[in-house]
Design a protein around this motif. Structure first.
Motif, PDB file in Angstrom:
ATOM      1  N   ASP A 179       0.809  -1.212   0.000  1.00  0.00           N
ATOM      2  CA  ASP A 179       0.000   0.000   0.000  1.00  0.00           C
ATOM      3  C   ASP A 179       0.849   1.272   0.000  1.00  0.00           C
ATOM      4  O   ASP A 179       0.312   2.368  -0.221  1.00  0.00           O
ATOM      5  N   HIS A 180       2.159   1.141   0.253  1.00  0.00           N
ATOM      6  CA  HIS A 180       3.044   2.300   0.201  1.00  0.00           C
ATOM      7  C   HIS A 180       3.578   2.552  -1.206  1.00  0.00           C
ATOM      8  O   HIS A 180       4.259   3.555  -1.430  1.00  0.00           O
ATOM      9  N   LEU A 181       3.334   1.655  -2.133  1.00  0.00           N
ATOM     10  CA  LEU A 181       3.855   1.817  -3.482  1.00  0.00           C
ATOM     11  C   LEU A 181       2.984   2.771  -4.284  1.00  0.00           C
ATOM     12  O   LEU A 181       1.759   2.692  -4.236  1.00  0.00           O
ATOM     13  N   PRO A 182       3.601   3.629  -5.090  1.00  0.00           N
ATOM     14  CA  PRO A 182       2.806   4.551  -5.922  1.00  0.00           C
ATOM     15  C   PRO A 182       2.168   3.857  -7.119  1.00  0.00           C
ATOM     16  O   PRO A 182       1.145   4.314  -7.622  1.00  0.00           O
ATOM     17  N   ALA A 183       2.768   2.772  -7.600  1.00  0.00           N
ATOM     18  CA  ALA A 183       2.213   2.071  -8.761  1.00  0.00           C
ATOM     19  C   ALA A 183       0.903   1.392  -8.388  1.00  0.00           C
ATOM     20  O   ALA A 183       0.725   0.922  -7.267  1.00  0.00           O
ATOM     21  N   ARG A 184      -0.039   1.346  -9.358  1.00  0.00           N
ATOM     22  CA  ARG A 184      -1.287   0.624  -9.155  1.00  0.00           C
ATOM     23  C   ARG A 184      -1.045  -0.852  -9.495  1.00  0.00           C
ATOM     24  O   ARG A 184      -0.574  -1.180 -10.581  1.00  0.00           O
ATOM     25  N   ILE A 185      -1.386  -1.728  -8.567  1.00  0.00           N
ATOM     26  CA  ILE A 185      -1.162  -3.158  -8.751  1.00  0.00           C
ATOM     27  C   ILE A 185      -2.510  -3.863  -8.742  1.00  0.00           C
ATOM     28  O   ILE A 185      -3.282  -3.753  -7.777  1.00  0.00           O
ATOM     29  N   TRP A 186      -2.781  -4.582  -9.833  1.00  0.00           N
ATOM     30  CA  TRP A 186      -4.018  -5.351  -9.960  1.00  0.00           C
ATOM     31  C   TRP A 186      -3.660  -6.824 -10.137  1.00  0.00           C
ATOM     32  O   TRP A 186      -2.851  -7.178 -10.975  1.00  0.00           O
ATOM     33  N   PHE A 187      -4.280  -7.667  -9.339  1.00  0.00           N
ATOM     34  CA  PHE A 187      -4.137  -9.117  -9.501  1.00  0.00           C
ATOM     35  C   PHE A 187      -5.550  -9.647  -9.747  1.00  0.00           C
ATOM     36  O   PHE A 187      -6.409  -9.565  -8.879  1.00  0.00           O
ATOM     37  N   LYS A 188      -5.810 -10.176 -10.962  1.00  0.00           N
ATOM     38  CA  LYS A 188      -7.186 -10.489 -11.337  1.00  0.00           C
ATOM     39  C   LYS A 188      -7.290 -11.839 -12.015  1.00  0.00           C
ATOM     40  O   LYS A 188      -6.292 -12.417 -12.470  1.00  0.00           O
ATOM     41  N   ASP A 189      -8.550 -12.349 -12.101  1.00  0.00           N
ATOM     42  CA  ASP A 189      -8.776 -13.650 -12.719  1.00  0.00           C
ATOM     43  C   ASP A 189      -9.064 -13.487 -14.199  1.00  0.00           C
ATOM     44  O   ASP A 189      -9.000 -12.371 -14.748  1.00  0.00           O
ATOM     45  N   ASN A 190      -9.404 -14.599 -14.873  1.00  0.00           N
ATOM     46  CA  ASN A 190      -9.601 -14.552 -16.314  1.00  0.00           C
ATOM     47  C   ASN A 190     -10.969 -13.976 -16.704  1.00  0.00           C
ATOM     48  O   ASN A 190     -11.279 -13.902 -17.893  1.00  0.00           O
ATOM     49  N   GLN A 191     -11.761 -13.565 -15.717  1.00  0.00           N
ATOM     50  CA  GLN A 191     -13.033 -12.903 -15.995  1.00  0.00           C
ATOM     51  C   GLN A 191     -12.969 -11.412 -15.652  1.00  0.00           C
ATOM     52  O   GLN A 191     -14.001 -10.749 -15.548  1.00  0.00           O
ATOM     53  N   ASN A 192     -11.744 -10.914 -15.497  1.00  0.00           N
ATOM     54  CA  ASN A 192     -11.508  -9.490 -15.220  1.00  0.00           C
ATOM     55  C   ASN A 192     -12.061  -9.066 -13.864  1.00  0.00           C
ATOM     56  O   ASN A 192     -12.466  -7.919 -13.659  1.00  0.00           O
ATOM     57  N   HIS A 193     -12.074 -10.031 -12.905  1.00  0.00           N
ATOM     58  CA  HIS A 193     -12.471  -9.715 -11.531  1.00  0.00           C
ATOM     59  C   HIS A 193     -11.212  -9.522 -10.682  1.00  0.00           C
ATOM     60  O   HIS A 193     -10.221 -10.241 -10.840  1.00  0.00           O
TER      61      HIS A 193
END
Length: 813
Positions: A470-484
């Motif tokens: 949460d201290h990183l400025p980059a946006r991090i997304w970890f998602k499934d194959n249905q874009n959730h």
């Protein structure tokens, strides 16, 4: 073996081997799957080459093909040599340029095949891997493929040996029928019958012979039995299903072998029974009491079925284990307690008693478990009031008259004890199976407590990692194959105006990016289809004030689970750094390569956490970002904890794995097993210039793969702890007729094991030597003992051997 056998001899041997049986065999499929995973090829096969075609014992990648004409088979070339055949590019090899497998839809461009050659020189087939692209195959790759082919060779020869063993056993049974006198020297009960007819039907059987074992098993002497009918001696058989077995065997001539639970005529026991028609007028019945074995096995199966709740609800796991153990051991009460110094605190109690309550601490010196702590071993007392028994001062006033207890280890250290007690004295001494059973219960409870602690630490470290991310400025997304969204960091949550990260986890990204949702899903699908990371994707976007801004994205597919692919996306706003795009591209490339390598090893939830930690440290270093003291402390704890946790969880997984597997046991030649294990430690033996001698070993009923692992661990330990210049290792066996045991020994002339440590070396995480340069977490010998227990064998250190270390395995026969 001096060379390959001639083709006619090879074909005859293959026909007689029984390997051409088309019945699927998961063992070969597992080897093929392992080969495909190790060499990262789409195709892996275990083949047999017959006179007309190549058939598959295992087929991964060519499932639509059931057989290949021999003239088109690559493996037909492999069986003509003794080494691995490698074709790095089939279009450059004249032998295969026009092969249908190359020019056709399979489009084979690479092949590597290790011939599977039996000890008699028969090259039955090959273990091979194929690819649709040319590739290199190193000498190490060849060696690994050859080693795996040696395992398949052992499996082939085991199957052939089993067929021969069946014929041999049939001959032995006939010989046993002709030598009645031998029967009185065995513990197996035996009777022979002649049918009694009425109106043309068999209504009873006259007992014509019996051995002395009957008196111990059913209370009848041979004199009592011979001359009487079976229904006169055992009237309950009249309505028992296994009396029908007698009639069936006499009618069909087909023998029957099965386990029998007989609960009539004053008996309540399990028997291993065999019914054989000797001739038209003679039926033979042999039976052996297996009540102890069945009780032991069924109890372990019941406890193994509790494994899913071991980590999530250890209290329930312990309670149910105590209930199962109490019933199996014939006791009335069960206790599991934590022992801290002189304090005894029950975790769980089974049975009605006001003496002990969960969570209420009492002095240890008032408890029988003080003896368990003192001995660090199983303590079994059938009669607490016996004059030769010295127990704690309170024992005369206790409600219990018999006791059995075992230590519980947690993290390699004594944590407490599990015990069972009864208000009745035991009619005889506790049997070895009962001691083994409580040892297994204690081991599994200790493992459950370890696993609970491991998962608890994992959850805590996961929260620490979340705080760091949460201290990183980059946006991090970890998602499934249905874009959730599976997980996101604070920067990502802030960008979509969410109050916290948990608010968006589980939500579809279409909710936050409705106009881009279709393009996102299409891009995800393309990334999954390509199966490779997309690095440094630079694109413009419209900012909140309508201005044009720039972002850089990394998209890393996580394909460890083909059924549930996932995507790791890093998004950084690079508007201010657009003028320095070249340097930023280098940074993103380095970060993406690091992330791809980490993702390649991401196979479990714990490794997901490790991936985030490693990516974070790299990005901080490259961008020269210094975290505040609290955040940096979080990150250091995560890195240290994950390193420890990965090894501990991996070791604990190895210990629980046998409890959830169905282990298939069949005749196995231990000589072949030891040789296969030796192949696995060849490099260590060569490095030490060690001399290994493997003498003729017996055939036992077992699992080849597990026994290879057991021998490999023992040989590896001999090498790791040698500390001598001329290491000599000897594997041999001897038979003890009096005790009905065959013992297999692994000797070495190394530094040996101190007498005080001979019992503790088998404890989990117990390392005799604290040298951190020697790899391992101290679980190898614990795993060896578990494997030996599965085979009904006893593994121990021979204290009488004084020239080094000697490990002994005692098998029943």
């Amino acid at each position: 073996m001096t060379g390959l056998s001639p083709e006619p001899v090879r074909l005859n041997a293959l026909q007689d081997s029984g390997l051409l049986d088309p019945t699927p065999d998961a063992r070969f499929e597992n080897i093929a799957a392992l080969a495909r995973g190790i060499f990262e090829t789409p195709i892996a096969l275990v083949t047999l080459v017959d006179h007309k075609e190549q058939i598959f014992k295992a087929n991964i990648g060519l499932e639509h093909i059931h057989a290949i004409p021999r003239e088109s088979a690559f493996c037909d070339h492999s069986i003509l040599q003794t080494r691995v055949l490698v074709v790095e590019d089939t279009l450059k090899d004249p032998r295969f340029q026009k092969n249908p497998l190359v020019t056709g839809e399979t489009h084979i461009r690479f092949y590597a095949g290790a011939p599977i050659i039996t000890s008699e020189g028969h090259a039955f087939g090959a273990l091979c891997v194929m690819d649709n692209e040319p590739r290199e195959f190193t000498s190490r790759d060849r060696q690994r493929l050859q080693s795996m082919a040696s395992i398949v060779q052992g499996m082939f020869e085991s199957q052939v040996a089993e067929s021969r063993a069946k014929k041999h056993r049939a001959e032995q049974r006939r010989a046993a029928k002709l030598h009645q006198v031998i029967l009185d020297s065995t513990d197996v009960g035996f009777m022979s019958f002649s049918p009694v007819h009425k109106d043309g039907e068999i209504v009873d059987f006259m007992i014509t012979a019996a051995n002395r074992a009957n008196e111990r098993i059913n209370g009848y002497t041979p004199a009592d039995l011979v001359g009487s009918t079976i229904l006169q001696c055992f009237p309950g058989l009249r309505d028992d299903p296994h009396f029908d077995d007698y009639l069936t065997v006499m009618e069909t001539g087909e023998s029957i072998h099965r386990e029998i639970h007989y609960t009539k005529d004053g008996l309540n026991d399990w028997f291993d029974g065999t019914f054989v028609r000797f001739d038209d007028n003679t039926l033979t019945v042999s039976f052996y009491p297996i009540t102890d074995r069945v009780t032991f096995q069924r109890t372990l199966e019941q406890i193994a079925s509790l494994a899913p709740v071991a980590a999530t609800n250890p209290s329930s796991y312990i309670r149910e284990s105590l209930e199962i153990g109490t019933k199996a051991l014939g006791m009335s009460h069960g206790f599991c307690a934590q022992i801290d110094g002189e304090n005894y605190t029950p975790r769980e109690v089974f049975g009605d008693t006001d003496m002990l309550q969960p969570g209420v601490t009492v002095p240890l010196n008032n408890m029988m478990c003080a003896l368990v702590v003192e001995s660090k071993n199983v303590v079994a007392i059938p009669d607490l009031n016996a004059p030769d028994i010295s127990v704690c001062a309170t024992s005369p006033n206790t409600m219990f008259k018999s006791f059995i207890g075992a230590p519980v280890y947690r993290g390699g250290h004594l944590d407490g004890a599990v015990s069972f007690a009864s208000g009745q004295t035991m009619p005889q001494q506790f049997q070895s199976w009962q001691k083994n059973l409580i040892s297994m219960i204690a081991l599994k409870i200790g493992n459950a407590l370890d696993l609970e602690a491991a998962f608890k630490r994992e959850r805590e470290q996961s929260e620490d990692l979340r705080a760091v991310l949460d201290h990183l400025p980059a946006r991090i997304w970890f998602k499934d194959n249905q874009n959730h969204v599976i997980r996101a960091n604070a920067a990502a949550a802030s960008y979509v105006k969410a109050s916290n990260t948990r608010e968006i986890e589980g939500q579809p990204l279409a909710r936050y990016f409705p106009e881009d949702a279709e393009n996102m899903q299409a891009a995800d699908n393309l990334t999954f289809a390509n199966g490779v990371a997309e690095r440094n994707i630079v694109a413009s976007f419209t900012g909140p004030l309508g201005e044009t801004r720039w972002k850089s994205s990394d998209r890393i597919p996580i394909l460890s689970d083909p059924e549930n692919p996932r995507l790791l996306v890093f998004v950084s706003d690079i508007t201010e750094q657009k003028q320095t795009e070249a340097e930023l591209a280098r940074l993103n490339q380095s970060l993406s390569e690091f992330a791809f390598v980490a993702a390649h090893d991401l196979q479990a939830p714990l490794r997901n956490s490790a991936l985030f930690a490693e990516l974070l440290r790299s990005e901080l270093d490259v961008q020269d970002i210094t975290l505040n003291e609290e955040a940096n402390s979080h990150l250091e704890e995560v890195e240290k904890g994950l390193a420890r946790m990965r090894e501990m969880v991996s070791d604990l997984y190895d210990l629980f794995r046998l409890d959830s597997q169905t282990i298939e046991l069949k005749p196995v030649d231990l000589t072949d097993v030891a040789l296969a294990a030796a192949d696995q430690v060849t490099s260590a033996l060569t490095e030490l210039d060690a001399k290994l001698t493997i003498e003729k070993l017996p055939i036992v009923n077992g699992n080849s793969s597990l026994l290879i692992q057991l021998f490999q661990n023992l040989l590896s330990n001999a090498c790791k702890y040698a500390e001598v210049e001329n290491l000599v290792i000897r594997v041999h066996a001897e038979t003890d007729i009096a005790e009905r045991k065959v013992r297999v020994f692994v000797d070495d002339n190394g530094q040996g094991i101190p007498r005080h440590a001979m019992r503790t070396v088998f404890e989990p995480f117990k390392r005799l030597h604290q040298n951190t340069d020697i790899p391992g977490a101290g679980v190898g010998l614990s795993l060896c003992r578990k494997i030996s227990n599965i085979h009904g064998a006893e593994l121990y250190v021979d204290s009488s051997y004084e020239d080094g270390a000697r490990f002994a395995m005692a098998f029943d026969f």
